[in-house]
Design a protein around this motif. Sequence first.
Motif, PDB file in Angstrom:
ATOM      1  N   SER A 118       0.816  -1.281   0.212  1.00  0.00           N
ATOM      2  CA  SER A 118       0.038  -0.051   0.001  1.00  0.00           C
ATOM      3  C   SER A 118       1.081   1.136  -0.057  1.00  0.00           C
ATOM      4  O   SER A 118       1.899   1.209   0.519  1.00  0.00           O
ATOM      5  CB  SER A 118      -0.890  -0.022   1.181  1.00  0.00           C
ATOM      6  N   GLY A 119       0.411   2.220  -0.501  1.00  0.00           N
ATOM      7  CA  GLY A 119       0.999   3.792  -0.700  1.00  0.00           C
ATOM      8  C   GLY A 119       1.039   4.471   0.564  1.00  0.00           C
ATOM      9  O   GLY A 119       1.773   5.388   0.533  1.00  0.00           O
ATOM     10  N   GLY A 120       0.577   3.887   1.624  1.00  0.00           N
ATOM     11  CA  GLY A 120       0.564   4.779   3.005  1.00  0.00           C
ATOM     12  C   GLY A 120      -0.988   5.193   3.138  1.00  0.00           C
ATOM     13  O   GLY A 120      -1.929   4.646   2.653  1.00  0.00           O
ATOM     14  N   SER A 174      10.792  -0.512  -8.733  1.00  0.00           N
ATOM     15  CA  SER A 174      10.935   0.069  -7.545  1.00  0.00           C
ATOM     16  C   SER A 174       9.551   0.762  -7.170  1.00  0.00           C
ATOM     17  O   SER A 174       8.862   0.851  -8.080  1.00  0.00           O
ATOM     18  CB  SER A 174      11.846   1.164  -7.591  1.00  0.00           C
ATOM     19  N   ILE A 175       9.365   0.933  -5.750  1.00  0.00           N
ATOM     20  CA  ILE A 175       8.101   1.191  -5.313  1.00  0.00           C
ATOM     21  C   ILE A 175       8.097   2.933  -4.886  1.00  0.00           C
ATOM     22  O   ILE A 175       9.102   3.073  -3.959  1.00  0.00           O
ATOM     23  CB  ILE A 175       7.514   0.332  -4.411  1.00  0.00           C
ATOM     24  N   TRP A 176       7.218   3.706  -5.408  1.00  0.00           N
ATOM     25  CA  TRP A 176       7.312   4.902  -5.036  1.00  0.00           C
ATOM     26  C   TRP A 176       5.718   5.139  -4.326  1.00  0.00           C
ATOM     27  O   TRP A 176       4.843   4.645  -4.673  1.00  0.00           O
ATOM     28  CB  TRP A 176       7.203   5.803  -6.140  1.00  0.00           C
ATOM     29  N   CYS A 177       5.829   5.503  -3.051  1.00  0.00           N
ATOM     30  CA  CYS A 177       4.788   5.579  -2.102  1.00  0.00           C
ATOM     31  C   CYS A 177       4.422   7.032  -1.726  1.00  0.00           C
ATOM     32  O   CYS A 177       4.892   7.941  -2.091  1.00  0.00           O
ATOM     33  CB  CYS A 177       4.924   5.142  -0.808  1.00  0.00           C
ATOM     34  N   HIS A 178       2.993   7.208  -1.377  1.00  0.00           N
ATOM     35  CA  HIS A 178       2.544   8.602  -1.028  1.00  0.00           C
ATOM     36  C   HIS A 178       2.553   9.481  -2.383  1.00  0.00           C
ATOM     37  O   HIS A 178       2.660  10.741  -2.454  1.00  0.00           O
ATOM     38  CB  HIS A 178       3.196   9.257  -0.094  1.00  0.00           C
ATOM     39  N   TYR A 179       2.332   8.619  -3.435  1.00  0.00           N
ATOM     40  CA  TYR A 179       2.320   9.508  -4.848  1.00  0.00           C
ATOM     41  C   TYR A 179       1.488  10.382  -5.139  1.00  0.00           C
ATOM     42  O   TYR A 179       0.290  10.321  -4.853  1.00  0.00           O
ATOM     43  CB  TYR A 179       2.254   8.281  -6.047  1.00  0.00           C
ATOM     44  N   GLU A 180       1.948  11.508  -5.783  1.00  0.00           N
ATOM     45  CA  GLU A 180       0.873  12.577  -5.985  1.00  0.00           C
ATOM     46  C   GLU A 180       1.559  13.018  -7.359  1.00  0.00           C
ATOM     47  O   GLU A 180       2.686  13.105  -7.762  1.00  0.00           O
ATOM     48  CB  GLU A 180       0.963  13.998  -5.052  1.00  0.00           C
ATOM     49  N   GLU A 181       0.684  13.850  -7.927  1.00  0.00           N
ATOM     50  CA  GLU A 181       1.260  14.079  -9.658  1.00  0.00           C
ATOM     51  C   GLU A 181       2.431  14.932  -9.720  1.00  0.00           C
ATOM     52  O   GLU A 181       3.297  15.007 -10.490  1.00  0.00           O
ATOM     53  CB  GLU A 181       0.144  14.889 -10.214  1.00  0.00           C
ATOM     54  N   GLU A 216      -1.858   7.394  -1.502  1.00  0.00           N
ATOM     55  CA  GLU A 216      -2.301   6.666  -0.087  1.00  0.00           C
ATOM     56  C   GLU A 216      -3.690   5.986  -0.287  1.00  0.00           C
ATOM     57  O   GLU A 216      -3.931   5.643   0.800  1.00  0.00           O
ATOM     58  CB  GLU A 216      -2.091   7.784   0.656  1.00  0.00           C
ATOM     59  N   GLU A 217      -4.155   6.062  -1.342  1.00  0.00           N
ATOM     60  CA  GLU A 217      -5.374   5.097  -1.603  1.00  0.00           C
ATOM     61  C   GLU A 217      -5.279   4.103  -2.529  1.00  0.00           C
ATOM     62  O   GLU A 217      -6.381   3.621  -2.957  1.00  0.00           O
ATOM     63  CB  GLU A 217      -6.720   6.064  -2.023  1.00  0.00           C
ATOM     64  N   THR A 218      -4.081   3.770  -2.593  1.00  0.00           N
ATOM     65  CA  THR A 218      -3.762   2.637  -3.859  1.00  0.00           C
ATOM     66  C   THR A 218      -2.848   1.496  -3.285  1.00  0.00           C
ATOM     67  O   THR A 218      -1.825   1.922  -2.592  1.00  0.00           O
ATOM     68  CB  THR A 218      -3.006   3.184  -4.804  1.00  0.00           C
ATOM     69  N   GLY A 219      -3.289   0.137  -3.617  1.00  0.00           N
ATOM     70  CA  GLY A 219      -2.311  -0.690  -3.119  1.00  0.00           C
ATOM     71  C   GLY A 219      -2.466  -1.834  -4.451  1.00  0.00           C
ATOM     72  O   GLY A 219      -2.650  -1.517  -5.516  1.00  0.00           O
ATOM     73  N   LEU A 220      -1.506  -2.903  -4.178  1.00  0.00           N
ATOM     74  CA  LEU A 220      -1.120  -3.860  -5.014  1.00  0.00           C
ATOM     75  C   LEU A 220      -1.455  -5.350  -4.458  1.00  0.00           C
ATOM     76  O   LEU A 220      -0.816  -5.435  -3.247  1.00  0.00           O
ATOM     77  CB  LEU A 220       0.292  -3.684  -5.760  1.00  0.00           C
TER      78      LEU A 220
END
Length: 224
Positions: free
Chosen positions: A7-9, A158-165, A187-191
Amino acid sequence: MGALYLSGGGDSDQTLAIDREFAGELTGGKSLLYLPMAMNPDDISYDACYKWIKSVFAPWGVQDITMWVDLGGKTLDDLKRYSAVYIGGGNTFSLMHNILQSDFHIHLSAFKEEGGMIYGGSAGAIVMGSNIATCIHMDDNDVQLKTRDGLSFLNDFSIWCHYEEENEPLIHQFIQAYRKPIIALSEETGLKIQSGKMEVLGTKPAHFFDRNLMKRVFEPGRSI
């Protein structure tokens, strides 16, 4: 091979759909293992961390949760006593330092290969990727970790969390510097990754950036 959840956090409301999916997969009557050591206990106590994880999973019927705050001396047999491992957020460098100095990465990889489930949230997700330098815009390397290698549980991604545009210029810089593709999670996205297939979870899309800086967007519910 076990399932890997990322999860992105974010808070428990933002990760609700991801947490529910993960909790629904817990079987065998074993305890869930929680690893909070990405957190600095001087900032947030481990007792507070434990209360938080209980509050996250209690609504889904997960009551039996064990917390480790020291990975030293832990073995694969110790891990196999648990249905799954949840690795929480905090400082990615500190978390990776703890994992490497205890050789815990060896046991965690074997646990996954033997069918164990792993959930990584924020820093816990970043260490699953091939390179943890995706965190340098938000985490200080106070532990002086020299390597930027992650656990590479997602091949070369690689994973980038708390992504914003507005992160995309930094994402481009990372790709140009390290030649690694990125999966960016808000923060609302997972895999969920299992048997070579990825499924997007949560309420917002996952963003995939290849080495040529091309972006593809995958909506929740989409399998890749």
